[in-house]
Enzyme design. Sequence first.
Site, PDB file in Angstrom:
ATOM      1  N   VAL A 103       2.428 -10.351 -21.126  1.00 38.82           N
ATOM      2  CA  VAL A 103       1.834  -9.304 -20.284  1.00 38.82           C
ATOM      3  C   VAL A 103       1.808  -7.966 -21.020  1.00 38.82           C
ATOM      4  O   VAL A 103       0.803  -7.257 -21.025  1.00 38.82           O
ATOM      5  CB  VAL A 103       2.600  -9.185 -18.950  1.00 38.82           C
ATOM      6  CG1 VAL A 103       2.174  -7.939 -18.180  1.00 38.82           C
ATOM      7  CG2 VAL A 103       2.355 -10.419 -18.099  1.00 38.82           C
ATOM      8  N   THR A 124       6.806  -9.232 -12.271  1.00 36.18           N
ATOM      9  CA  THR A 124       6.814  -9.800 -10.921  1.00 36.18           C
ATOM     10  C   THR A 124       8.230  -9.683 -10.366  1.00 36.18           C
ATOM     11  O   THR A 124       9.159 -10.282 -10.902  1.00 36.18           O
ATOM     12  CB  THR A 124       6.367 -11.276 -10.986  1.00 36.18           C
ATOM     13  OG1 THR A 124       5.080 -11.321 -11.599  1.00 36.18           O
ATOM     14  CG2 THR A 124       6.313 -11.898  -9.604  1.00 36.18           C
ATOM     15  N   GLU A 183       0.809  -7.695 -11.942  1.00 33.73           N
ATOM     16  CA  GLU A 183      -0.235  -8.160 -12.856  1.00 33.73           C
ATOM     17  C   GLU A 183      -0.701  -9.551 -12.440  1.00 33.73           C
ATOM     18  O   GLU A 183       0.111 -10.418 -12.175  1.00 33.73           O
ATOM     19  CB  GLU A 183       0.324  -8.184 -14.288  1.00 33.73           C
ATOM     20  CG  GLU A 183      -0.668  -8.626 -15.328  1.00 33.73           C
ATOM     21  CD  GLU A 183      -1.992  -7.861 -15.215  1.00 33.73           C
ATOM     22  OE1 GLU A 183      -1.988  -6.631 -15.298  1.00 33.73           O
ATOM     23  OE2 GLU A 183      -3.040  -8.522 -15.026  1.00 33.73           O
ATOM     24  N   LEU A 216      -3.119 -11.324 -14.333  1.00 33.60           N
ATOM     25  CA  LEU A 216      -3.827 -12.003 -15.419  1.00 33.60           C
ATOM     26  C   LEU A 216      -3.369 -13.444 -15.544  1.00 33.60           C
ATOM     27  O   LEU A 216      -2.236 -13.780 -15.214  1.00 33.60           O
ATOM     28  CB  LEU A 216      -3.640 -11.267 -16.749  1.00 33.60           C
ATOM     29  CG  LEU A 216      -2.250 -11.153 -17.383  1.00 33.60           C
ATOM     30  CD1 LEU A 216      -1.803 -12.428 -18.059  1.00 33.60           C
ATOM     31  CD2 LEU A 216      -2.235 -10.022 -18.381  1.00 33.60           C
ATOM     32  N   GLU A 262      -2.814 -16.517 -18.238  1.00 33.94           N
ATOM     33  CA  GLU A 262      -2.744 -16.842 -19.653  1.00 33.94           C
ATOM     34  C   GLU A 262      -3.930 -17.736 -19.994  1.00 33.94           C
ATOM     35  O   GLU A 262      -4.334 -18.569 -19.207  1.00 33.94           O
ATOM     36  CB  GLU A 262      -1.421 -17.540 -19.982  1.00 33.94           C
ATOM     37  CG  GLU A 262      -0.276 -16.555 -20.033  1.00 33.94           C
ATOM     38  CD  GLU A 262       1.068 -17.206 -20.330  1.00 33.94           C
ATOM     39  OE1 GLU A 262       1.105 -18.290 -20.914  1.00 33.94           O
ATOM     40  OE2 GLU A 262       2.087 -16.607 -19.947  1.00 33.94           O
ATOM     41  N   LYS A 316       2.047 -10.104  -5.026  1.00 35.86           N
ATOM     42  CA  LYS A 316       2.061 -10.944  -6.233  1.00 35.86           C
ATOM     43  C   LYS A 316       2.693 -12.310  -5.949  1.00 35.86           C
ATOM     44  O   LYS A 316       2.168 -13.356  -6.346  1.00 35.86           O
ATOM     45  CB  LYS A 316       2.817 -10.206  -7.342  1.00 35.86           C
ATOM     46  CG  LYS A 316       3.064 -11.020  -8.586  1.00 35.86           C
ATOM     47  CD  LYS A 316       1.783 -11.373  -9.331  1.00 35.86           C
ATOM     48  CE  LYS A 316       2.060 -12.395 -10.418  1.00 35.86           C
ATOM     49  NZ  LYS A 316       0.877 -12.807 -11.131  1.00 35.86           N
ATOM     50  N   GLY A 352       3.088 -25.662 -14.381  1.00 39.88           N
ATOM     51  CA  GLY A 352       4.196 -25.213 -15.222  1.00 39.88           C
ATOM     52  C   GLY A 352       3.997 -23.750 -15.529  1.00 39.88           C
ATOM     53  O   GLY A 352       3.408 -23.020 -14.720  1.00 39.88           O
ATOM     54  N   CYS A 406       5.223 -18.536 -14.698  1.00 39.54           N
ATOM     55  CA  CYS A 406       5.057 -17.822 -13.422  1.00 39.54           C
ATOM     56  C   CYS A 406       5.252 -18.683 -12.184  1.00 39.54           C
ATOM     57  O   CYS A 406       6.166 -18.431 -11.405  1.00 39.54           O
ATOM     58  CB  CYS A 406       3.696 -17.145 -13.402  1.00 39.54           C
ATOM     59  SG  CYS A 406       3.591 -15.817 -14.616  1.00 39.54           S
ATOM     60  N   ARG A 449       6.431 -22.717 -21.594  1.00 40.85           N
ATOM     61  CA  ARG A 449       7.492 -22.564 -20.598  1.00 40.85           C
ATOM     62  C   ARG A 449       7.229 -23.487 -19.398  1.00 40.85           C
ATOM     63  O   ARG A 449       6.148 -23.455 -18.838  1.00 40.85           O
ATOM     64  CB  ARG A 449       7.607 -21.093 -20.173  1.00 40.85           C
ATOM     65  CG  ARG A 449       8.130 -20.224 -21.325  1.00 40.85           C
ATOM     66  CD  ARG A 449       8.203 -18.762 -20.969  1.00 40.85           C
ATOM     67  NE  ARG A 449       6.917 -18.086 -21.037  1.00 40.85           N
ATOM     68  CZ  ARG A 449       6.762 -16.772 -20.914  1.00 40.85           C
ATOM     69  NH1 ARG A 449       7.798 -15.997 -20.711  1.00 40.85           N
ATOM     70  NH2 ARG A 449       5.559 -16.230 -20.991  1.00 40.85           N
TER      71      ARG A 449
HETATM   72  N1  LIG Z   1       2.841 -14.471 -18.469  1.00 42.63           N
HETATM   73  C1  LIG Z   1       2.007 -14.329 -17.452  1.00 42.63           C
HETATM   74  O1  LIG Z   1       0.986 -14.989 -17.347  1.00 42.63           O
HETATM   75  C2  LIG Z   1       2.296 -13.333 -16.375  1.00 42.63           C
HETATM   76  C3  LIG Z   1       1.267 -12.953 -15.489  1.00 42.63           C
HETATM   77  C4  LIG Z   1       1.538 -12.014 -14.508  1.00 42.63           C
HETATM   78  C5  LIG Z   1       2.819 -11.482 -14.384  1.00 42.63           C
HETATM   79  N2  LIG Z   1       3.810 -11.876 -15.236  1.00 42.63           N
HETATM   80  C6  LIG Z   1       5.127 -11.266 -15.089  1.00 42.63           C
HETATM   81  O2  LIG Z   1       5.262 -10.255 -16.091  1.00 42.63           O
HETATM   82  C7  LIG Z   1       6.620 -10.174 -16.555  1.00 42.63           C
HETATM   83  C8  LIG Z   1       6.668 -10.384 -18.050  1.00 42.63           C
HETATM   84  O3  LIG Z   1       6.193 -11.695 -18.331  1.00 42.63           O
HETATM   85  P1  LIG Z   1       5.829 -12.166 -19.811  1.00 42.63           P
HETATM   86  O4  LIG Z   1       5.238 -13.528 -19.681  1.00 42.63           O
HETATM   87  O5  LIG Z   1       5.052 -11.104 -20.492  1.00 42.63           O
HETATM   88  O6  LIG Z   1       7.290 -12.263 -20.454  1.00 42.63           O
HETATM   89  P2  LIG Z   1       7.650 -12.442 -21.995  1.00 42.63           P
HETATM   90  O7  LIG Z   1       8.955 -13.142 -22.013  1.00 42.63           O
HETATM   91  O8  LIG Z   1       6.493 -13.026 -22.723  1.00 42.63           O
HETATM   92  O9  LIG Z   1       7.838 -10.941 -22.527  1.00 42.63           O
HETATM   93  C9  LIG Z   1       8.881 -10.101 -22.192  1.00 42.63           C
HETATM   94  C10 LIG Z   1       9.242  -9.232 -23.383  1.00 42.63           C
HETATM   95  O10 LIG Z   1      10.211  -8.262 -22.989  1.00 42.63           O
HETATM   96  C11 LIG Z   1      11.085  -8.054 -24.092  1.00 42.63           C
HETATM   97  N3  LIG Z   1      12.301  -7.388 -23.664  1.00 42.63           N
HETATM   98  C12 LIG Z   1      13.392  -7.889 -23.026  1.00 42.63           C
HETATM   99  N4  LIG Z   1      14.289  -6.916 -22.784  1.00 42.63           N
HETATM  100  C13 LIG Z   1      13.773  -5.762 -23.277  1.00 42.63           C
HETATM  101  C14 LIG Z   1      14.223  -4.417 -23.333  1.00 42.63           C
HETATM  102  N5  LIG Z   1      15.399  -4.064 -22.845  1.00 42.63           N
HETATM  103  N6  LIG Z   1      13.430  -3.503 -23.909  1.00 42.63           N
HETATM  104  C15 LIG Z   1      12.227  -3.846 -24.431  1.00 42.63           C
HETATM  105  N7  LIG Z   1      11.748  -5.117 -24.408  1.00 42.63           N
HETATM  106  C16 LIG Z   1      12.497  -6.062 -23.841  1.00 42.63           C
HETATM  107  C17 LIG Z   1      11.280  -9.455 -24.658  1.00 42.63           C
HETATM  108  O11 LIG Z   1      11.776  -9.427 -25.979  1.00 42.63           O
HETATM  109  C18 LIG Z   1       9.856 -10.007 -24.556  1.00 42.63           C
HETATM  110  O12 LIG Z   1       9.117  -9.750 -25.733  1.00 42.63           O
HETATM  111  C19 LIG Z   1       7.388 -11.224 -15.743  1.00 42.63           C
HETATM  112  O13 LIG Z   1       7.938 -10.618 -14.608  1.00 42.63           O
HETATM  113  C20 LIG Z   1       6.295 -12.194 -15.326  1.00 42.63           C
HETATM  114  O14 LIG Z   1       6.618 -12.892 -14.154  1.00 42.63           O
HETATM  115  C21 LIG Z   1       3.568 -12.770 -16.229  1.00 42.63           C
END
Ligand SMILES: NC(=O)c1ccc[n+]([C@@H]2O[C@H](COP(=O)([O-])OP(=O)(O)OC[C@H]3O[C@@H](n4cnc5c(N)ncnc54)[C@H](O)[C@@H]3O)[C@@H](O)[C@H]2O)c1
Length: 442
Positions: A11, A123, A155, A157, A159, A211, A264, A267, A335
């Site tokens: 994200v 989320t 968000e 979006l 993947e 969300k 899977g 999310c 994941r």
């Molecule tokens: N992946 C999706 O499709 C999607 C879509 C909508 C919402 N979300 C939500 O968005 C959020 C993030 O999801 P994601 O898939 O991007 O996760 P992700 O695991 O891909 O990315 C999270 C990042 O945060 C970093 N991080 C952890 N602690 C940190 C800190 N203290 N300072 C700076 N960086 C730090 C990690 O190293 C990692 O790179 C979640 O809550 C998820 O539910 C994800």
Amino acid sequence: MKIAVIGTGYVGLVTGTCFAETGNMVTCVDIDEKKINKLNSGEITIYEPGLEKLFLRNQKEGRLHFTQSLGDAIADAEVIFLALPTPPGEDGSADLKYILGVANDLGKILQPGSYKVIVDKSTVPVGTSAKVRAAVLQSSSQDLSEAFDIVSNPEFLREGVAVEDFMKPDRVVIGTASERAIKIMTELYTPFVRQGNPVIFMDEHSAELTKYAANAFLAVKISFMNEIAQLCERLGADVDMVRKGIGSDERIGKRFLFPGIGYGGSCFPKDVKALAKSAKDADYDFKILQAVMDVNEIQKQHLIPKIKAHFNDNIAGKHFALWGLSFKPNTDDIREAPALSMIDALTAAGATVAAFDPEAMKNTKNETGDKIRFAQNQYDALLDADALIIATEWNEFRTPDFDKIFAMLKTKAIFDGRNLFDPAQMQKKKFHYESVGRPAMV
Ligand SMILES: NC(=O)c1ccc[n+]([C@@H]2O[C@H](COP(=O)([O-])OP(=O)(O)OC[C@H]3O[C@@H](n4cnc5c(N)ncnc54)[C@H](O)[C@@H]3O)[C@@H](O)[C@H]2O)c1
């Protein structure tokens, strides 16, 4: 506008890159040193169609920066996005340690005279905005009460089409009571909704719940169709026909009606679990959600009994080609991927696996090590295979060279967890073909 994005995963990187693309100055932060080094040397860290081109262009034009320093990133930023992980805790609730940890850090850096909007894109359960606000205020030795506002901006979006979704969102949800924050958020998002898609303003609680409600509803649709598919197999109906029959009803809609071997990703599994826990904490037994999770667990193993039955209930020593590892096509994200559950079930029963995925092999190798063989291409995976299993609907698997598959497979059997092929055509080609919710060709 100057923007900081904290957390540079799926994200965060998409958010940062797309905001840079509309002319903002963006600095993305991550604690993962390797990730930041890679990004700084122009190497993209995730596979997402269309992202690399935008990432390279905006980095070259000096609008997209990466750092490990939270202080540097937020120094001039007017808006700070939190795109941090919210993994499930032991009890299923969203673990807020990353979010609240960063909120504490922010409290130590923010200054009273420099107003910022802190936007939660992760989320998170209802009430998190208030927790973030409290954490920022408590960790500061100064009075920051006028120095920031919190906005919940979930968000949506997907993947695999994340750039498209971010650049042209169906809707933007903004939860805040602050007029000042609303003005800034409106300015930031205006370029993304030029075609008239709505920016919906609401309170923080409703935005946070929106969300979860969206993801849980989609998961309900998937599990519902998977149960219809189970019924089709038992009653001699064809789920493809039923899907078409109901999907043309506008109230139901055509999308998200495809049965398979379960959802899977990072999310749906965690968000359905977290919403069920939120409901329980609010003394409400959200019955549908438990059913959705139970159905999904069963569905992930849907092909295993069929495969075992084909080999007289003994697959020890058998070798399987597995096409697809990512939880869905066009991503390298594995994941909670159903393919991983299948690998576990097959190897636990004494079988071996050779897998191919266009993008997710590296991530899978990090998870499974040498438990399986990673093939050079989809046909290399078929070498010495007794049968082929399909776990992800990548486009390149849709019209393969069936003669080659037939020649290479020892038992000419295909177990298709994504209903890629026409059963009648497979019968003509003399395959043993089993899919989900459609007549088996045996
Ligand atoms: N992946 C999706 O499709 C999607 C879509 C909508 C919402 N979300 C939500 O968005 C959020 C993030 O999801 P994601 O898939 O991007 O996760 P992700 O695991 O891909 O990315 C999270 C990042 O945060 C970093 N991080 C952890 N602690 C940190 C800190 N203290 N300072 C700076 N960086 C730090 C990690 O190293 C990692 O790179 C979640 O809550 C998820 O539910 C994800």
